[in-house]
Design an enzyme around this catalytic site. Structure first.
Site, PDB file in Angstrom:
ATOM      1  N   ARG A   1      -5.308 -21.231   0.126  1.00  0.00           N
ATOM      2  CA  ARG A   1      -6.398 -22.501   0.669  1.00  0.00           C
ATOM      3  C   ARG A   1      -7.117 -21.787   1.638  1.00  0.00           C
ATOM      4  NH1 ARG A   1      -2.663 -27.659   0.695  1.00  0.00           N
ATOM      5  NH2 ARG A   1      -4.074 -28.412   2.293  1.00  0.00           N
TER       6      ARG A   1
ATOM      7  N   ARG B   1      -5.839 -30.398  12.965  1.00  0.00           N
ATOM      8  CA  ARG B   1      -5.141 -31.193  12.068  1.00  0.00           C
ATOM      9  C   ARG B   1      -3.895 -31.823  12.993  1.00  0.00           C
ATOM     10  NH1 ARG B   1      -4.936 -28.240   6.541  1.00  0.00           N
ATOM     11  NH2 ARG B   1      -7.101 -28.749   5.945  1.00  0.00           N
TER      12      ARG B   1
ATOM     13  N   LYS C   1       7.164 -33.253   4.566  1.00  0.00           N
ATOM     14  CA  LYS C   1       7.080 -34.578   4.364  1.00  0.00           C
ATOM     15  C   LYS C   1       7.066 -34.619   2.650  1.00  0.00           C
ATOM     16  CE  LYS C   1       3.380 -35.932   6.449  1.00  0.00           C
ATOM     17  NZ  LYS C   1       2.904 -34.825   6.962  1.00  0.00           N
TER      18      LYS C   1
ATOM     19  N   ARG D   1       1.734 -21.061   3.805  1.00  0.00           N
ATOM     20  CA  ARG D   1       1.492 -22.051   2.820  1.00  0.00           C
ATOM     21  C   ARG D   1      -0.050 -21.854   2.299  1.00  0.00           C
ATOM     22  NH1 ARG D   1       1.293 -28.463   3.483  1.00  0.00           N
ATOM     23  NH2 ARG D   1      -0.966 -27.939   4.212  1.00  0.00           N
TER      24      ARG D   1
END
Length: 191
Positions: free
Chosen positions: A135, A146, A15, A129
């Site tokens: 992360r 999520r 997105k 990612r």
């Protein structure tokens, strides 16, 4: 014609990447709710201070405050000729709030771009990612949770927008530029 767009889809579907490309194509700001929150927190605005009080307690910022922060951002000068909103709305009550905001501003929604991809593809993308960005919070369990939350709470909103004739569905898997061209061509056909 001014484009006022929502970009929706599960985490990892691209997105943010597509919002940035659409922003450049249409010359309108890409507005991520995460960025709005960070701006308000960093600049110590009244809305930011209110949000910080919830964040400090480890609580989610309530819809009412999130709605006010989004409304404040959509009312800024750079958003007068259109915008792309990423990360909002996430619930049926936020859809109602956005409807009210847009009615008040006299700026109807142009379309809702829904990017989609298979869960396995999303899990793999987000794992990569997490490795690239370092992360630690993006564990497979957290990613799966999520995606479940999106499926349960946000995905059903697509039916609302489809019922209004605003939904533009695009496959979020493939060449980034090809996906962007598919989105633009679908939006341009809508007039």
């Amino acid at each position: 014609m001014a484009q006022r767009l929502l970009i929706m889809g599960p985490q990892g579907v691209g997105k943010g990447t597509q919002a940035a490309l659409l922003s450049k194509h249409y010359g309108i700001p890409a507005i991520s709710t995460g960025d709005i929150f960070r701006y308000n927190l960093k600049n110590g605005t009244e809305l930011g201070r209110q949000a910080q009080a919830y964040i400090d307690k480890g609580e989610l910022v309530p819809d009412e405050l999130t709605n006010r922060i989004v409304e404040d951002r959509l009312g800024m000068d750079d958003a007068k000729d259109g915008w792309i909103l990423d990360g909002y709305p996430r619930s049926a009550s936020q859809v109602e709030a956005l409807d009210s905001m847009l009615d008040e501003l006299g700026t109807p929604l142009s379309a809702v771009v829904a990017l989609d991809a298979d869960r396995d593809v999303l899990m793999e993308r987000m794992k990569k990612r997490a490795e690239i960005e370092g992360r630690a919070d993006d564990t497979p369990e957290v990613i799966a949770k999520r995606l479940d939350v999106y499926s349960k709470e946000t995905e059903p909103l697509l039916a609302t927008y489809e019922g209004r004739g605003l939904l533009v569905k695009v496959d979020g898997v493939g060449d980034i530029d090809a996906i962007s061209k598919a989105i633009v061509s679908n939006l341009d056909r809508r007039g």
